[in-house]
Write an enzyme that holds these catalytic residues in place. Structure first.
Site, PDB file in Angstrom:
ATOM      1  N   HIS A 269      21.548   8.115  15.183  1.00 37.12           N
ATOM      2  CA  HIS A 269      22.136   6.787  15.409  1.00 37.12           C
ATOM      3  C   HIS A 269      23.199   6.840  16.521  1.00 37.12           C
ATOM      4  O   HIS A 269      24.339   6.422  16.324  1.00 37.12           O
ATOM      5  CB  HIS A 269      22.742   6.229  14.114  1.00 37.12           C
TER       6      HIS A 269
ATOM      7  N   ARG B 114      16.814  -0.787  13.680  1.00 33.70           N
ATOM      8  CA  ARG B 114      17.280  -0.365  12.359  1.00 33.70           C
ATOM      9  C   ARG B 114      16.131   0.350  11.661  1.00 33.70           C
ATOM     10  O   ARG B 114      14.951   0.007  11.860  1.00 33.70           O
ATOM     11  CB  ARG B 114      17.710  -1.580  11.504  1.00 33.70           C
TER      12      ARG B 114
END
Ligand code: NDP
Length: 315
Positions: free
Chosen positions: A278, A230
């Site tokens: 992502h 993350r």
């Protein structure tokens, strides 16, 4: 039994999840994404982050009194964990397709960095650089922060390729031919060990900005950081500073504090940074529908689902 989707992916999942449940002989159910209809019949919730006007909505789980569990369509659950109305078991996505995708992405970028593949692909200039010889994996130390569902198979895949692999987790682990470090003391050791550092940690209060100026100083000069966990695991200012000073030679980043990464962010144009949007690992609809169906069956049979989140621990 009603399965409620609090997700804008309902249309993609409706048919594969129905099929997967029927294959497990779970037949008495219906599915919907209508959050305020027949709320007492809802026994399972499937959710993913939903944004309105670029803001994440805080979903209200409290009105479903007969709900047995909340299934996240993603492996990262930091947003759902913070939801104050969550008072039922939370199950994160554990899926072979997702894991394979992550292993492939991490191995690809590790090999790319290790072999210096960019050198021969970018800016070809007619110079025959035959003297630059490729190194061998056995001479490269790769460290992985996080040895969970995604980290452990990544460690094993890299070890299979003969990399000198180390990993770090909260609890002590024993993985064949992988140097395992754990806990606060182990963090310094793995950072010191790694020439290529892959981050596959969840975002929790303990891991927020775990890569910062102090921890980067434990890494050897010219190390590479690969982050697929993350964005908030890294203090961006510290990383940029260390890229500038040359302490960190490259950063390959798939996840960011703000997503989509704003077009003006310095990472986009930084010569030492690779940005991927992502996409390290996608959740494949078919296999993840089967994973949810198997978990529903487990819960109906009175057993624990796979991927049960420890709310206190944060992952
Ligand atoms: P898991 O929960 O299976 O594993 C987490 C690992 O991190 C475990 O080994 C755990 O240690 C370790 N860990 C957690 N907190 C600490 C800590 N404070 N100190 C040391 N070790 C710690 O997670 P997954 O492998 O399924 O996923 C990891 C993350 O990857 C997700 O949370 C998500 O953020 C990210 N992700 C990114 C995707 C992408 O496309 N970029 C796709 C999917 C996931 P222990 O084993 O001791 O518990």
């Amino acid at each position: 039994m009603r399965i409620l989707f609090m997700s804008d992916l309902f249309s993609s999942y409706e048919s594969p999840l129905r099929k997967a449940l029927l294959e497990l002989n779970v037949t008495a159910f219906d599915m919907s994404d209508k959050q305020h209809e027949r709320v007492h019949e809802v026994e399972f919730i499937v959710c993913s982050p939903v944004k309105v006007d670029d803001q994440l909505i805080v979903q209200d789980f409290s009105i479903y009194e007969n709900n047995k569990a909340v299934f996240s369509l993603y492996a990262g659950v930091e947003h759902i964990i913070k939801n104050p109305s969550l008072d039922r078991p939370l199950v994160k996505m554990v899926d072979d397709g997702l894991t394979s995708g992550m292993v492939e992405w991490c191995v690809a970028h590790t090999l790319r960095d290790h072999l210096g593949i960019d050198r021969h692909i970018l800016g070809q200039d007619g110079i025959w650089r035959h003297h630059i010889k490729p190194p061998l994996a056995c001479d490269r130390r790769v460290g992985i922060l996080g040895l969970g569902t995604l980290g452990e198979p990544t460690a094993k895949a890299l070890q299979f390729l003969n990399f000198n692999v180390g990993g770090w987790s909260r609890k002590a682990k024993n993985i064949k031919d992988v140097r395992c470090f754990h806990g606060n003391d182990g963090l310094r050791e793995i950072l010191n060990f790694a020439e290529i550092l892959i981050i596959l940690l969840p975002l929790t209060k303990d891991t927020y900005h775990i890569i910062n100026s102090e921890t980067i100083s434990f890494m050897s000069r010219n190390s590479t950081i690969i982050n697929a966990g993350r964005g908030d695991l890294i203090d961006d200012a510290a990383l940029l500073q260390n890229l500038k000073s040359g302490h960190i030679s490259k950063a390959i980043l798939d996840v960011f504090s703000i997503e989509p990464l704003p077009s003006t962010h310095p990472y986009w144009v930084h010569p030492k940074v690779t940005v991927t949007p992502h996409i390290a690992a996608d959740t494949p609809v078919d296999s993840s529908s089967k994973a949810i169906a198997r978990n529903i069956k487990l819960i109906l049979d009175g057993r624990d689902p796979k991927g049960l989140v420890d709310i206190k621990r944060g992952y």
